[in-house]
Scaffold this active site. Structure first.
Site, PDB file in Angstrom:
ATOM      1  N   THR A 138       2.793   1.977  -5.278  1.00 27.84           N
ATOM      2  CA  THR A 138       2.709   3.180  -4.430  1.00 27.84           C
ATOM      3  C   THR A 138       4.088   3.388  -3.830  1.00 27.84           C
ATOM      4  OG1 THR A 138       2.264   2.070  -2.322  1.00 27.84           O
ATOM      5  CG2 THR A 138       0.355   2.457  -3.750  1.00 27.84           C
ATOM      6  N   ASP A 139       4.270   4.480  -3.099  1.00 29.66           N
ATOM      7  CA  ASP A 139       5.572   4.737  -2.478  1.00 29.66           C
ATOM      8  C   ASP A 139       5.930   3.638  -1.474  1.00 29.66           C
ATOM      9  OD1 ASP A 139       5.863   6.972  -3.988  1.00 29.66           O
ATOM     10  OD2 ASP A 139       5.028   8.321  -2.464  1.00 29.66           O
ATOM     11  N   CYS A 140       4.923   3.172  -0.725  1.00 31.04           N
ATOM     12  CA  CYS A 140       5.222   2.148   0.287  1.00 31.04           C
ATOM     13  C   CYS A 140       5.107   0.725  -0.261  1.00 31.04           C
ATOM     14  CB  CYS A 140       4.332   2.347   1.509  1.00 31.04           C
ATOM     15  SG  CYS A 140       2.611   2.685   1.120  1.00 31.04           S
ATOM     16  N   TYR A 141       4.417   0.562  -1.388  1.00 33.65           N
ATOM     17  CA  TYR A 141       4.287  -0.761  -2.038  1.00 33.65           C
ATOM     18  C   TYR A 141       4.674  -0.611  -3.514  1.00 33.65           C
ATOM     19  CZ  TYR A 141       1.730  -2.374   2.080  1.00 33.65           C
ATOM     20  OH  TYR A 141       1.388  -2.728   3.359  1.00 33.65           O
TER      21      TYR A 141
END
Ligand code: SF4
Ligand code: SF4
Lengths: 402, 136
Positions: A138-141
């Site tokens: 994901t964007d944050c992970y």
């Protein structure tokens, strides 16, 4: 005469509490009578050490750099799949989980040499465990793959959380068919070749407090060689089964859900277990202290093997088909004598649960209390008892309509 | 001359046949029964020392194989790993030789090696992998 748990704890703090195990209390009551025994004894310690399938542990493994969201992905500890349906790096390892490529019962009977329970045992021993995870990113992970070793000491949390342990009584398993069967009660030889049972009997926690008068939610216990707590009633808790006059259920009844910090548990008290042809399970050591608050409780803890009765069940037909048929009732004195009589035949008995380890657990807990290292807790809520309406229902299957 | 120790597994149907008598009479073999455990209508086990000339020995073994007996050389031993054994006792009723017993007081399980007929039942049955086969 009544005592409160605070009064008992005060004695424990002062090193004056009288603590005996659930075997010793039998003789004390026999010699001195209930009244004196209840006055003299403050705590009775119980113990059990047997295979308990509904066990597992959750972990927070810490964040890697860059971060990975294992939640919704896949992860393995020493090739055993873990449950990832939580936040980014929380995982749950179930005792009965096994590697994806384990042949199971394709080669019958399956061997089941390695599974979640064995990983839990290895973690407690302080061994490094291979950890592999894949994620969707994901964007944050952003990270999608992680391969490393983990060690219990480096994890943020490692918590044993078992949804069902410490069954209050259990069936005796036999095989009426003419072929060997492989069950969670062990290998059962044909034509009543053997009879397996699984309980510490007179030492077993819930058999010493049959109506859950002192054991409740929040009760502090010995778990896996460390300290733990009763978290809730266990799954399949079933207080309303028939009971003898002494209150002891004549069939599997109450259960406990238990929780405790895995990091302080000890090797030897959580053991990876292999049931040939059935699967993997975890053998768990549990000890529960019973405060002798009155004569009634004292009487319950003095229960003897010969006063605890259970049902003989055929695991070739009645059990798998869900038929409530008993081949007869026996007590634990008969079971531990080495043989019982079923349908007129003498059948040798075997216990899956270790009585000598149960004594060791009860004595360890006794030592802790005598030394003032372990105080008793007041339960914060009761477990559902007989008449509470709490039952163990079968599944109602319904046809799917699309 | 051949002399060997072997383990015989008898299926239920031939327990009642005079196997040893045949080995002695028909094949002129010397048989010493080292350990035996056979109960009528159940599977049997026997540890046997067989001695005789090479041809007869071979014919004797063929005779046993044809009868449907499983033959193993006695080159293995069973040991108990005390570290893994939790003294549960679930192995006791499956041992055909009475080599595993529980102490009535402590309920700890003892293993009497000299009674063991190396059938390996306990190896499969023990949930803790405490009974091990050792090859010599
Ligand atoms: S089954 Fe295994 S653990 Fe249990 S007493 Fe026998 S050898 Fe020991
Ligand atoms: S191998 Fe195990 S079950 Fe067989 S005789 Fe020896 S101890 Fe008994």
């Amino acid at each position: 005469m009544k005592k409160t748990i605070q009064e008992i704890n005060e004695k424990i703090r002062k090193g004056k509490a009288v603590v005996v195990n659930a075997r010793e209390i039998i003789d004390i009551v026999e010699q001195n009578g209930i009244e004196k025994a209840a006055r003299d004894v403050d705590v009775v310690t119980t113990g059990t050490f047997g295979p308990m399938c509904s066990s597992g542990a959750y972990f927070n493994i810490g964040h890697s750099k860059p971060k990975i969201k294992i939640g919704g992905g896949k992860a393995y500890l020493d090739d055993v799949p873990v449950y990832t349906g939580f936040a980014a790096v929380d995982i749950y390892l179930g005792a009965t989980a096994m590697p994806d490529d384990d042949p199971r019962n394709k080669v019958y009977p399956g061997e089941f040499a390695h599974g979640g329970a064995h990983v839990i045992e290895d973690l407690v021993k302080g061994k490094d465990i291979k950890f592999e995870a894949t994620a969707y990113g994901t964007d944050c992970y952003p990270r999608k793959k992680l391969e490393t070793h983990i060690n219990i000491n480096d994890l943020n949390e490692a918590v044993l959380f078992n949804p069902r342990n410490a069954y209050q009584n259990y069936n005796v398993a036999v095989n009426l068919s003419d072929k060997t069967i492989y069950t969670y009660m062990g290998i059962l030889k044909p034509n009543l070749g053997n009879a397996n049972f699984c309980s510490a009997g007179q030492l077993s926690p819930l058999l010493n407090d049959p109506y859950y008068k002192t054991i409740g939610i929040g009760t502090k216990i010995l778990l896996g060689g460390g300290v733990g707590y009763v978290a809730w009633q266990g799954t399949q808790h079933n207080p309303d089964v028939p009971r003898k006059d002494n209150g002891v259920p004549q069939a599997p009844a109450g259960t406990l859900a238990v929780i405790g910090d895995l990091k302080q548990m000890k090797p030897g008290w959580l053991v990876g277990t292999t049931m040939c042809g059935y699967g993997v399970t975890l053998t768990v050591g549990i000890g529960v202290p019973i405060p002798i608050i009155d004569e009634e409780i004292c009487k319950y803890t003095a229960v003897k093997d010969e006063d605890i009765w259970t049902q003989i069940v055929d695991y070739s037909e009645a059990y798998p088909q869900g038929k409530k048929e008993s081949l007869g009732e026996v007590n634990y004195a008969q079971l531990t004598s080495g043989a019982i009589t079923v349908q007129g035949k003498e059948v040798p008995t075997g216990n899956l649960s270790s009585y000598s380890k149960a004594i060791e657990i009860a004595n360890t807990l006794k030592d802790w209390i005598i030394k003032g290292e372990f105080l008793l807790s007041e339960s914060v809520a009761e477990l559902p008892g007989p008449g509470s309406g709490y039952t163990f229902k079968p599944l109602k299957e319904r046809e799917l309509v699309s | 001359m051949t002399s060997q120790k072997i383990v015989l597994h008898f299926p239920r149907k031939i327990v009642n046949q005079p196997v040893i008598w045949t080995l002695i009479k028909e094949y002129d073999l010397e048989c010493s029964i080292l350990k035996a455990n056979i109960t009528p209508s159940e599977e049997g086990l026997m540890v046997l020392e067989l001695k005789g000339n090479n041809d007869n020995y071979k014919l004797g073994i063929d005779f046993l194989t044809e009868l449907g007996l499983k033959i193993q050389p006695l080159s293995q031993d069973i040991i108990r790993n005390k570290e893994r054994c939790i003294d549960c006792g679930v192995c006791i009723p499956v041992c055909p030789a009475g080599a595993l017993e529980a102490d009535p007081e402590t309920r700890k399980v003892s293993f009497n090696d000299s009674k063991c007929v190396v059938c390996e039942f306990c190896v499969q049955v023990c949930p803790f992998k405490a009974m091990e086969v050792r090859f010599e």
